[in-house]
Motif scaffolding. Structure first.
Motif, PDB file in Angstrom:
ATOM      1  N   ARG A   1       0.807  -1.201  -0.038  1.00  0.00           N
ATOM      2  CA  ARG A   1       0.075  -0.035   0.007  1.00  0.00           C
ATOM      3  C   ARG A   1       0.836   1.073  -0.097  1.00  0.00           C
ATOM      4  N   THR A   2       0.636   2.231  -0.822  1.00  0.00           N
ATOM      5  CA  THR A   2       1.536   3.236  -1.076  1.00  0.00           C
ATOM      6  C   THR A   2       0.753   4.501  -0.279  1.00  0.00           C
ATOM      7  N   SER A   3       1.493   5.577  -0.295  1.00  0.00           N
ATOM      8  CA  SER A   3       0.928   7.010   0.274  1.00  0.00           C
ATOM      9  C   SER A   3       0.104   7.583  -0.977  1.00  0.00           C
ATOM     10  N   TRP A   4       0.281   7.341  -2.317  1.00  0.00           N
ATOM     11  CA  TRP A   4      -0.458   7.988  -3.135  1.00  0.00           C
ATOM     12  C   TRP A   4      -1.662   7.555  -3.244  1.00  0.00           C
ATOM     13  N   ARG A   5      -2.732   8.609  -3.445  1.00  0.00           N
ATOM     14  CA  ARG A   5      -3.945   8.327  -3.472  1.00  0.00           C
ATOM     15  C   ARG A   5      -4.515   8.200  -4.941  1.00  0.00           C
ATOM     16  N   CYS A   6      -5.588   7.178  -5.001  1.00  0.00           N
ATOM     17  CA  CYS A   6      -6.215   7.101  -6.259  1.00  0.00           C
ATOM     18  C   CYS A   6      -7.130   8.231  -6.365  1.00  0.00           C
ATOM     19  N   ARG A   7      -7.803   8.668  -7.538  1.00  0.00           N
ATOM     20  CA  ARG A   7      -8.732   9.727  -7.799  1.00  0.00           C
ATOM     21  C   ARG A   7     -10.080   8.923  -7.251  1.00  0.00           C
ATOM     22  N   PRO A   8     -10.917   9.536  -6.440  1.00  0.00           N
ATOM     23  CA  PRO A   8     -12.026   8.898  -5.682  1.00  0.00           C
ATOM     24  C   PRO A   8     -13.049   8.769  -6.740  1.00  0.00           C
ATOM     25  N   ALA A   9     -14.418   7.845  -6.504  1.00  0.00           N
ATOM     26  CA  ALA A   9     -15.556   8.025  -7.334  1.00  0.00           C
ATOM     27  C   ALA A   9     -16.734   7.703  -6.194  1.00  0.00           C
ATOM     28  N   GLY A  10     -17.309   8.699  -6.074  1.00  0.00           N
ATOM     29  CA  GLY A  10     -18.548   8.447  -5.314  1.00  0.00           C
ATOM     30  C   GLY A  10     -17.861   8.173  -3.773  1.00  0.00           C
ATOM     31  N   ASP A  11     -18.450   7.084  -3.310  1.00  0.00           N
ATOM     32  CA  ASP A  11     -18.238   6.516  -1.962  1.00  0.00           C
ATOM     33  C   ASP A  11     -16.821   5.891  -2.045  1.00  0.00           C
ATOM     34  N   VAL A  12     -16.296   5.651  -3.205  1.00  0.00           N
ATOM     35  CA  VAL A  12     -15.297   4.612  -3.287  1.00  0.00           C
ATOM     36  C   VAL A  12     -13.765   5.508  -3.249  1.00  0.00           C
ATOM     37  N   SER A  13     -12.799   5.314  -2.367  1.00  0.00           N
ATOM     38  CA  SER A  13     -11.516   6.036  -2.382  1.00  0.00           C
ATOM     39  C   SER A  13     -10.516   4.946  -1.777  1.00  0.00           C
ATOM     40  N   GLY A  14      -9.369   5.281  -1.940  1.00  0.00           N
ATOM     41  CA  GLY A  14      -8.188   4.532  -1.296  1.00  0.00           C
ATOM     42  C   GLY A  14      -6.903   4.756  -1.993  1.00  0.00           C
ATOM     43  N   PRO A  15      -5.969   4.137  -1.313  1.00  0.00           N
ATOM     44  CA  PRO A  15      -4.535   4.202  -1.932  1.00  0.00           C
ATOM     45  C   PRO A  15      -4.124   3.582  -3.036  1.00  0.00           C
ATOM     46  N   LEU A  16      -2.923   3.983  -3.705  1.00  0.00           N
ATOM     47  CA  LEU A  16      -2.575   2.952  -4.742  1.00  0.00           C
ATOM     48  C   LEU A  16      -1.901   1.823  -4.168  1.00  0.00           C
TER      49      LEU A  16
ATOM     50  N   PRO B   1      -8.338  -2.283  -5.774  1.00  0.00           N
ATOM     51  CA  PRO B   1      -9.820  -2.176  -5.258  1.00  0.00           C
ATOM     52  C   PRO B   1      -9.858  -2.645  -3.911  1.00  0.00           C
ATOM     53  N   GLN B   2      -9.217  -3.835  -3.441  1.00  0.00           N
ATOM     54  CA  GLN B   2      -9.417  -4.227  -2.163  1.00  0.00           C
ATOM     55  C   GLN B   2      -8.989  -3.367  -1.036  1.00  0.00           C
ATOM     56  N   ALA B   3      -7.821  -2.477  -1.363  1.00  0.00           N
ATOM     57  CA  ALA B   3      -7.651  -1.449  -0.482  1.00  0.00           C
ATOM     58  C   ALA B   3      -9.174  -0.659  -0.499  1.00  0.00           C
TER      59      ALA B   3
ATOM     60  N   VAL C   1     -11.944  -1.180  -0.837  1.00  0.00           N
ATOM     61  CA  VAL C   1     -13.066  -2.016  -0.011  1.00  0.00           C
ATOM     62  C   VAL C   1     -12.925  -1.740   1.309  1.00  0.00           C
ATOM     63  N   VAL C   2     -11.424  -1.896   1.728  1.00  0.00           N
ATOM     64  CA  VAL C   2     -11.313  -1.704   3.189  1.00  0.00           C
ATOM     65  C   VAL C   2     -11.700  -0.276   3.737  1.00  0.00           C
ATOM     66  N   GLU C   3     -11.341   0.763   2.836  1.00  0.00           N
ATOM     67  CA  GLU C   3     -11.580   2.141   2.919  1.00  0.00           C
ATOM     68  C   GLU C   3     -13.199   2.609   2.998  1.00  0.00           C
ATOM     69  N   SER C   4     -13.822   1.885   1.975  1.00  0.00           N
ATOM     70  CA  SER C   4     -15.160   2.348   1.654  1.00  0.00           C
ATOM     71  C   SER C   4     -16.103   1.439   2.206  1.00  0.00           C
ATOM     72  N   ARG C   5     -16.029   0.594   2.595  1.00  0.00           N
ATOM     73  CA  ARG C   5     -16.761  -0.590   3.645  1.00  0.00           C
ATOM     74  C   ARG C   5     -18.108  -0.840   2.676  1.00  0.00           C
ATOM     75  N   PRO C   6     -18.014  -1.547   1.548  1.00  0.00           N
ATOM     76  CA  PRO C   6     -19.495  -1.966   1.270  1.00  0.00           C
ATOM     77  C   PRO C   6     -20.026  -3.082   1.898  1.00  0.00           C
ATOM     78  N   PRO C   7     -21.076  -3.412   2.032  1.00  0.00           N
ATOM     79  CA  PRO C   7     -21.588  -4.429   2.793  1.00  0.00           C
ATOM     80  C   PRO C   7     -21.110  -5.656   2.734  1.00  0.00           C
ATOM     81  N   LEU C   8     -20.663  -6.147   1.353  1.00  0.00           N
ATOM     82  CA  LEU C   8     -20.160  -7.266   1.145  1.00  0.00           C
ATOM     83  C   LEU C   8     -19.336  -7.117  -0.311  1.00  0.00           C
ATOM     84  N   ALA C   9     -17.962  -7.607  -0.143  1.00  0.00           N
ATOM     85  CA  ALA C   9     -17.065  -7.672  -1.260  1.00  0.00           C
ATOM     86  C   ALA C   9     -16.277  -8.916  -1.378  1.00  0.00           C
ATOM     87  N   ILE C  10     -16.218  -9.716  -2.590  1.00  0.00           N
ATOM     88  CA  ILE C  10     -15.436 -10.911  -2.778  1.00  0.00           C
ATOM     89  C   ILE C  10     -14.394 -10.768  -3.626  1.00  0.00           C
ATOM     90  N   ALA C  11     -13.236 -10.876  -3.017  1.00  0.00           N
ATOM     91  CA  ALA C  11     -11.895 -10.667  -4.048  1.00  0.00           C
ATOM     92  C   ALA C  11     -10.961 -11.984  -4.127  1.00  0.00           C
TER      93      ALA C  11
END
Lengths: 253, 253
Positions: free
Chosen positions: B137-152, B221-223, B225-235
């Motif tokens: 996990r890096t300190s670089w941030r992805c460009r968010p979309a709606g409720d989804v955000s996270g690191p690169l 995307p898994q990182a 998921v951890v940040e954006s907390r959808p009710p369920l995610a499978i990876a």
């Protein structure tokens, strides 16, 4: 001319096809649909990347974004407005049609690689002749997504036979703006009967030895709108593109 | 080994990282989220194409598709299940977690270009050492979309200094599977303190003259998921990929 100046002219009412405008800046197809139809359209684009290479998707209601320091409602020279799949207006400004739930897709345009074609020595006949590029609905079907389906639309450029390989190789380096052609030669392979009667844009005169070369076209989502009948869709008029602040080089592989 | 045979082994319970499996066939990251969260995830992927190059999106509830003549619920060697952003299980089969509203994203994986690296004479240390590729996990941030955000998130390969240019040029030709590196050299530029303590996968031993080279990674995307907390995610479990029926050459520019 820089993109901001060009957009200001269009905002002030200038109507013109944009091929050859703002050398080096990326032109985009526009399609805006209500948020509750946007999933199917985004999936349709993802499943059909040759005709629908997505450069950016704006948030619902947003009129600008990272590659557009402007306003999608005013900065295109000419729009088409569709209600239930029927074209109801061709205005120069869509503020009266705008809704806060509209999601705008900016989709790559083959005008981006025309400068590269010219630099490679490939003549671009519609620019030479001062007309809009000819576009055709084909008999090829896109891969559907949910309620969204439709035919592949292509743009056509006549290319001297000796330069066809150069044209293919040059455009293949721009996959984000339709990339390599989908077909070279006989238009009947695409279900196109008459090159002199395009479905969008203008007919172009060929020269002896020219071969018709076909690229997937960003008008494809408009053909899908006609077939899929969302309650509202706003698009550019074919050939009258949204000039963005992105650079063509950003999309070169 | 062909993909169908490999998937059958994983379906029967074999657990292994998949680097080096099924030469020439494209491996994919898997992320499945409920339909009502899928728009934000698809937009997140579209806005972050280096870490999240979408190879395909299955319809809600679908377990197979054009590039997968299999079953996303059983054919990955090891899964991770997230509830409200917390990892709650690491099973070899997710049929008990499956819901008919789950939309599955197949996202490109850098394992695809490892064969090309090898063919270009670039050693692939984690394959040589028989371990999973290290990911951070890096300190670089992805460009968010709606409720989804996270690191690169990035994967790292040690490359002999004399072959760094070759590694960059080779992988740049595969934009659909992360393409060229996001960084060459000092990991602190990415906010990564210790290469021997990866966040996912295994540490890899370097050889004298090796330089760390970092590619955007489909675990991003898994990182999110951890940040954006959808009710369920499978990876997939990192490094334990879905082997598709697509060919690596399909993604070569």
């Amino acid at each position: 001319m820089n993109p901001a100046d060009a957009r200001a002219r269009f905002r002030d009412g200038l109507v013109t096809p944009t091929a050859g405008w703002c050398d080096g800046y990326t032109q985009a197809n526009l399609i805006s649909v209500p948020r509750d139809r946007a999933w199917d359209f985004l999936l349709f684009a993802q499943r059909n990347p040759k005709p629908c290479p997505v450069l950016d998707v704006l948030d619902a209601g947003a009129v600008a974004g990272p590659i557009l320091d402007g306003d999608v409602r005013t900065d295109v020279p000419l729009y088409r407005v569709y209600v239930d799949g029927e074209q109801v207006a061709e205005p120069t400004d869509v503020r009266e049609w705008w809704r806060e739930d509209l999601v705008s897709f900016l989709i790559g345009c083959s005008f981006t690689f025309e400068r590269a074609l010219g630099a490679a020595g490939v003549p671009v006949r519609h620019v030479e002749q001062g007309v809009n590029v000819p576009m055709y609905r084909t008999s090829w079907r896109c891969r559907p997504a949910g309620d969204v389906s439709g035919p592949l639309v292509v743009s056509m450029r006549y290319v001297p036979e000796s330069l066809v390989a150069t044209a293919v190789a040059t455009t293949a380096r721009y996959p984000a703006v339709h990339g390599s052609p989908v077909h070279v030669g006989d238009p009947r392979e695409l279900g196109v009967a008459d090159l002199d009667a395009p479905d969008y844009g203008d007919a172009v005169a060929s020269e002896p030895g020219d071969v018709p070369v076909f690229w997937a076209c960003g008008v494809t989502p408009q053909a899908a709108v006609v077939e899929s009948r969302p309650p509202l869709a706003i698009a550019h008029a074919p050939g009258h593109m949204l000039i963005t602040d992105a650079r063509d080089e950003d999309y070169l592989i």
